[in-house]
Design a protein around this motif. Sequence first.
Motif, PDB file in Angstrom:
ATOM      1  N   VAL A 159       0.845  -1.202   0.000  1.00 13.61           N
ATOM      2  CA  VAL A 159       0.000   0.000   0.000  1.00 13.61           C
ATOM      3  C   VAL A 159       0.875   1.245   0.000  1.00 13.61           C
ATOM      4  O   VAL A 159       0.635   2.202  -0.752  1.00 13.61           O
ATOM      5  CB  VAL A 159      -0.941   0.002   1.226  1.00 13.61           C
ATOM      6  CG1 VAL A 159      -1.747   1.296   1.267  1.00 13.61           C
ATOM      7  CG2 VAL A 159      -1.870  -1.193   1.189  1.00 13.61           C
ATOM      8  N   LEU A 160       1.916   1.228   0.823  1.00 11.32           N
ATOM      9  CA  LEU A 160       2.825   2.376   0.873  1.00 11.32           C
ATOM     10  C   LEU A 160       3.575   2.534  -0.448  1.00 11.32           C
ATOM     11  O   LEU A 160       3.770   3.653  -0.924  1.00 11.32           O
ATOM     12  CB  LEU A 160       3.819   2.197   2.028  1.00 11.32           C
ATOM     13  CG  LEU A 160       3.252   2.320   3.439  1.00 11.32           C
ATOM     14  CD1 LEU A 160       4.298   1.882   4.472  1.00 11.32           C
ATOM     15  CD2 LEU A 160       2.800   3.746   3.718  1.00 11.32           C
ATOM     16  N   ALA A 161       3.992   1.425  -1.058  1.00  9.50           N
ATOM     17  CA  ALA A 161       4.730   1.493  -2.309  1.00  9.50           C
ATOM     18  C   ALA A 161       3.878   2.090  -3.424  1.00  9.50           C
ATOM     19  O   ALA A 161       4.324   2.993  -4.151  1.00  9.50           O
ATOM     20  CB  ALA A 161       5.214   0.091  -2.698  1.00  9.50           C
ATOM     21  N   PHE A 162       2.658   1.613  -3.568  1.00 13.05           N
ATOM     22  CA  PHE A 162       1.780   2.178  -4.596  1.00 13.05           C
ATOM     23  C   PHE A 162       1.438   3.636  -4.258  1.00 13.05           C
ATOM     24  O   PHE A 162       1.335   4.472  -5.160  1.00 13.05           O
ATOM     25  CB  PHE A 162       0.501   1.337  -4.711  1.00 13.05           C
ATOM     26  CG  PHE A 162       0.681   0.045  -5.441  1.00 13.05           C
ATOM     27  CD1 PHE A 162       0.944   0.032  -6.806  1.00 13.05           C
ATOM     28  CD2 PHE A 162       0.589  -1.174  -4.773  1.00 13.05           C
ATOM     29  CE1 PHE A 162       1.115  -1.167  -7.489  1.00 13.05           C
ATOM     30  CE2 PHE A 162       0.756  -2.369  -5.448  1.00 13.05           C
ATOM     31  CZ  PHE A 162       1.022  -2.376  -6.813  1.00 13.05           C
ATOM     32  N   GLY A 163       1.260   3.904  -2.978  1.00 13.28           N
ATOM     33  CA  GLY A 163       0.972   5.280  -2.574  1.00 13.28           C
ATOM     34  C   GLY A 163       2.109   6.231  -2.923  1.00 13.28           C
ATOM     35  O   GLY A 163       1.872   7.376  -3.337  1.00 13.28           O
ATOM     36  N   GLN A 164       3.344   5.765  -2.759  1.00 13.68           N
ATOM     37  CA  GLN A 164       4.493   6.596  -3.125  1.00 13.68           C
ATOM     38  C   GLN A 164       4.457   6.973  -4.605  1.00 13.68           C
ATOM     39  O   GLN A 164       4.693   8.125  -4.977  1.00 13.68           O
ATOM     40  CB  GLN A 164       5.803   5.855  -2.821  1.00 13.68           C
ATOM     41  CG  GLN A 164       6.200   5.828  -1.365  1.00 13.68           C
ATOM     42  CD  GLN A 164       7.560   5.155  -1.179  1.00 13.68           C
ATOM     43  OE1 GLN A 164       7.656   4.059  -0.644  1.00 13.68           O
ATOM     44  NE2 GLN A 164       8.620   5.821  -1.649  1.00 13.68           N
ATOM     45  N   ILE A 165       4.175   6.005  -5.445  1.00  8.67           N
ATOM     46  CA  ILE A 165       4.152   6.250  -6.889  1.00  8.67           C
ATOM     47  C   ILE A 165       3.015   7.199  -7.265  1.00  8.67           C
ATOM     48  O   ILE A 165       3.204   8.163  -8.024  1.00  8.67           O
ATOM     49  CB  ILE A 165       4.023   4.915  -7.655  1.00  8.67           C
ATOM     50  CG1 ILE A 165       5.242   4.039  -7.388  1.00  8.67           C
ATOM     51  CG2 ILE A 165       3.848   5.167  -9.149  1.00  8.67           C
ATOM     52  CD1 ILE A 165       5.130   2.627  -7.962  1.00  8.67           C
ATOM     53  N   VAL A 166       1.818   6.930  -6.735  1.00 10.72           N
ATOM     54  CA  VAL A 166       0.659   7.760  -7.086  1.00 10.72           C
ATOM     55  C   VAL A 166       0.856   9.196  -6.603  1.00 10.72           C
ATOM     56  O   VAL A 166       0.623  10.153  -7.357  1.00 10.72           O
ATOM     57  CB  VAL A 166      -0.628   7.159  -6.494  1.00 10.72           C
ATOM     58  CG1 VAL A 166      -1.810   8.107  -6.701  1.00 10.72           C
ATOM     59  CG2 VAL A 166      -0.933   5.805  -7.127  1.00 10.72           C
TER      60      VAL A 166
END
Length: 213
Positions: A159-166
Amino acid sequence: MLSGARRRHPDPGRPGGPRWPRWPSLRRTVLVAAAGVLALAGCGVSAEQVPREVTPPQGPFPAVGSPAPAATESGTVIQRLCYVRDDRLVVVNRRVRALPTAREQIELLLDGPVGGEQDDRLTSALTGVNVVTDVRVADGEATVAVGERLAGTGRNDEVLAFGQIVCTLTSRADVDRVAFVQGGQRLGVPRADGSLSTAPLTAADYAAMVSPR
């Protein structure tokens, strides 16, 4: 010769007669010159015997009472990257010479925090190889191809990884939503609330995880 007759002086106005100076006019000229010298002396300016050429200062000159121009930092722009601290997303501003492309910005994100960012206890959930394999932007939508490292399982680190990208890509003026693909297929991506979505995501989907700086 008549003894009682007055002797006549030559008439200065008559042609051929001598011309006498006009004493009142001369006296006024001397007085005016003396007053000018005294005025210069009173102002602290010494009289000069030989006139000299004075070079005027170069303009333009600021208007009286106008404020001085504020100092600006030219030649730099701000780019935003999103990192992690204490399981929260933290937005970092970096100054760069020119705004990178979306692909370059993701590469900087994958490089991780640097210098003072590390001192500020920032880390990244985007670790390992083949995390992001491609980034393309069209009509305000960024399409990010990810490797097997991000499988969309809904784990907290994902969740944090995708959040970083978005959060990183939607900080750009040319991106307002981000879609993820894997193997050419749309990938179900976990949002901040834990739900999966194959639709393009926005920063609002991760707003609950963003920590104030």
